[in-house]
Design a protein around this motif. Structure first.
Motif, PDB file in Angstrom:
ATOM      1  N   ALA A  11      38.351  52.347  43.195  1.00  0.00           N
ATOM      2  CA  ALA A  11      38.690  51.346  42.240  1.00  0.00           C
ATOM      3  C   ALA A  11      40.043  50.924  42.192  1.00  0.00           C
ATOM      4  O   ALA A  11      40.268  49.439  41.789  1.00  0.00           O
ATOM      5  N   ALA A  12      40.889  51.819  42.211  1.00  0.00           N
ATOM      6  CA  ALA A  12      42.466  51.395  42.093  1.00  0.00           C
ATOM      7  C   ALA A  12      43.052  50.644  43.088  1.00  0.00           C
ATOM      8  O   ALA A  12      43.481  49.694  42.963  1.00  0.00           O
ATOM      9  N   ASP A  13      42.417  51.081  44.403  1.00  0.00           N
ATOM     10  CA  ASP A  13      42.634  50.030  45.517  1.00  0.00           C
ATOM     11  C   ASP A  13      42.037  48.546  45.314  1.00  0.00           C
ATOM     12  O   ASP A  13      42.899  47.669  45.671  1.00  0.00           O
ATOM     13  N   LYS A  14      40.872  48.603  44.758  1.00  0.00           N
ATOM     14  CA  LYS A  14      40.488  47.212  44.606  1.00  0.00           C
ATOM     15  C   LYS A  14      41.101  46.467  43.652  1.00  0.00           C
ATOM     16  O   LYS A  14      41.411  45.222  43.706  1.00  0.00           O
ATOM     17  N   ARG A  15      41.542  47.166  42.377  1.00  0.00           N
ATOM     18  CA  ARG A  15      42.461  46.506  41.562  1.00  0.00           C
ATOM     19  C   ARG A  15      43.530  46.054  41.975  1.00  0.00           C
ATOM     20  O   ARG A  15      44.079  44.811  41.659  1.00  0.00           O
ATOM     21  N   ARG A  16      44.243  46.867  42.839  1.00  0.00           N
ATOM     22  CA  ARG A  16      45.453  46.633  43.302  1.00  0.00           C
ATOM     23  C   ARG A  16      45.576  45.360  44.231  1.00  0.00           C
ATOM     24  O   ARG A  16      46.273  44.584  44.290  1.00  0.00           O
ATOM     25  N   ARG A  17      44.461  45.382  45.344  1.00  0.00           N
ATOM     26  CA  ARG A  17      44.256  44.146  46.067  1.00  0.00           C
ATOM     27  C   ARG A  17      44.001  43.022  45.279  1.00  0.00           C
ATOM     28  O   ARG A  17      44.648  41.931  45.384  1.00  0.00           O
ATOM     29  N   LEU A  18      43.311  42.790  44.192  1.00  0.00           N
ATOM     30  CA  LEU A  18      43.067  41.604  43.222  1.00  0.00           C
ATOM     31  C   LEU A  18      44.353  41.251  42.619  1.00  0.00           C
ATOM     32  O   LEU A  18      44.600  40.037  42.519  1.00  0.00           O
ATOM     33  N   THR A  19      45.104  42.426  42.233  1.00  0.00           N
ATOM     34  CA  THR A  19      46.185  41.803  41.524  1.00  0.00           C
ATOM     35  C   THR A  19      47.212  41.087  42.297  1.00  0.00           C
ATOM     36  O   THR A  19      47.694  40.425  42.051  1.00  0.00           O
ATOM     37  N   THR A  20      47.406  41.752  43.620  1.00  0.00           N
ATOM     38  CA  THR A  20      48.474  41.366  44.780  1.00  0.00           C
ATOM     39  C   THR A  20      47.957  39.913  45.246  1.00  0.00           C
ATOM     40  O   THR A  20      48.760  38.976  45.209  1.00  0.00           O
ATOM     41  N   HIS A  41      37.584  36.539  47.136  1.00  0.00           N
ATOM     42  CA  HIS A  41      37.649  36.313  48.661  1.00  0.00           C
ATOM     43  C   HIS A  41      38.890  36.855  49.205  1.00  0.00           C
ATOM     44  O   HIS A  41      38.974  37.485  50.190  1.00  0.00           O
ATOM     45  N   ALA A  42      40.010  36.498  48.605  1.00  0.00           N
ATOM     46  CA  ALA A  42      41.583  36.714  49.345  1.00  0.00           C
ATOM     47  C   ALA A  42      41.548  38.214  49.125  1.00  0.00           C
ATOM     48  O   ALA A  42      42.012  39.008  50.179  1.00  0.00           O
ATOM     49  N   ALA A  43      41.184  38.812  48.109  1.00  0.00           N
ATOM     50  CA  ALA A  43      41.214  40.254  48.217  1.00  0.00           C
ATOM     51  C   ALA A  43      39.948  41.324  48.651  1.00  0.00           C
ATOM     52  O   ALA A  43      40.188  42.474  48.615  1.00  0.00           O
ATOM     53  N   ASP A  44      39.192  40.470  49.471  1.00  0.00           N
ATOM     54  CA  ASP A  44      37.976  41.080  50.120  1.00  0.00           C
ATOM     55  C   ASP A  44      37.194  42.071  49.299  1.00  0.00           C
ATOM     56  O   ASP A  44      37.049  43.125  49.353  1.00  0.00           O
ATOM     57  N   VAL A  45      37.079  41.238  47.897  1.00  0.00           N
ATOM     58  CA  VAL A  45      36.080  42.182  47.015  1.00  0.00           C
ATOM     59  C   VAL A  45      35.015  41.148  46.503  1.00  0.00           C
ATOM     60  O   VAL A  45      35.171  39.951  46.129  1.00  0.00           O
ATOM     61  N   PRO A  46      33.944  41.615  46.537  1.00  0.00           N
ATOM     62  CA  PRO A  46      32.722  41.021  45.849  1.00  0.00           C
ATOM     63  C   PRO A  46      32.981  40.314  44.735  1.00  0.00           C
ATOM     64  O   PRO A  46      33.691  40.888  43.783  1.00  0.00           O
TER      65      PRO A  46
END
Length: 200
Positions: A11-20, A41-46
């Motif tokens: 979850a922390a990794d997803k949030r980090r990717r979304l923020t970045t 899409h850019a963060a590779d998160v559904p």
């Protein structure tokens, strides 16, 4: 890592990717043209998962501003390791010039965001963007103050205005060389500044 810690880490990794990716995509596309789906899409998160971390696009904009704040912290930390305030300021200018290709394409990340957010009716997020610019102004003012120069806050305003101006023109004209030429002028200007009683 325990089994219970793995979901938290994911979850922390997803949030980090979304923020970045929010910081990058908003810089490249602007707030109004960017959707939550673009960032997902850019963060590779559904896309459906985005709402678990950020309820609105404004929350993602705040996260992007936090990302920019982190970059500013890192930059200032590196600059503060240099022993001389003039060298810190010159290295800041060189860092701006090093980003000339990105700046010519998309503008200054914080400056363009501040301008876009300033045009919105609610007027809340623009204050957050302005806070980042204020921090840089204050830091630059401290460097001019350490050099013993008169009117250090005005000198900081001149420096940051110079950066924002060359960023805007480089972006408007899609010409990264503007950053190189104006950066060289700012470096020359810095070298010309002397405290009262100092010899050039």
């Amino acid at each position: 890592m325990t089994d219970s810690a793995k979901p938290r880490a994911r979850a922390a990794d997803k949030r980090r990717r979304l923020t970045t990716e929010a910081a990058r995509v908003l810089h490249e596309q602007g707030v109004e043209r960017t959707t939550l789906a673009d960032i997902a899409h850019a963060a590779d998160v559904p896309v459906g998962n985005v709402y678990y971390y950020f309820k609105t696009k404004d929350e993602l904009v705040l996260a992007a501003l936090s990302e920019h704040s982190g970059h500013l912290d890192e930059l200032i930390s590196r600059l503060d390791q240099l022993p001389d305030p003039r060298a810190r300021l010159k290295t800041l200018i060189e860092a701006w010039v090093d980003q000339r290709e990105v700046t010519a394409r998309y503008g200054c990340p914080t400056g363009t965001l501040a301008v876009e957010l300033g045009k919105r009716a609610d007027g809340t997020l623009d204050t957050e963007a302005g806070t980042l610019i204020r921090r840089l102004l204050d830091w630059a003012g401290d460097q001019f103050r350490a050099l013993g120069l008169p009117d250090p806050d005005d000198l900081a305003l001149t420096l940051i205005s110079g950066y924002q101006g060359m960023s805007l023109l480089a972006n408007a004209l899609r010409d990264p060389d503007i950053m190189s030429r104006q950066g060289a002028r700012l470096l020359h200007w810095l070298d010309s500044l002397q405290a009262p009683g100092q010899t050039p």
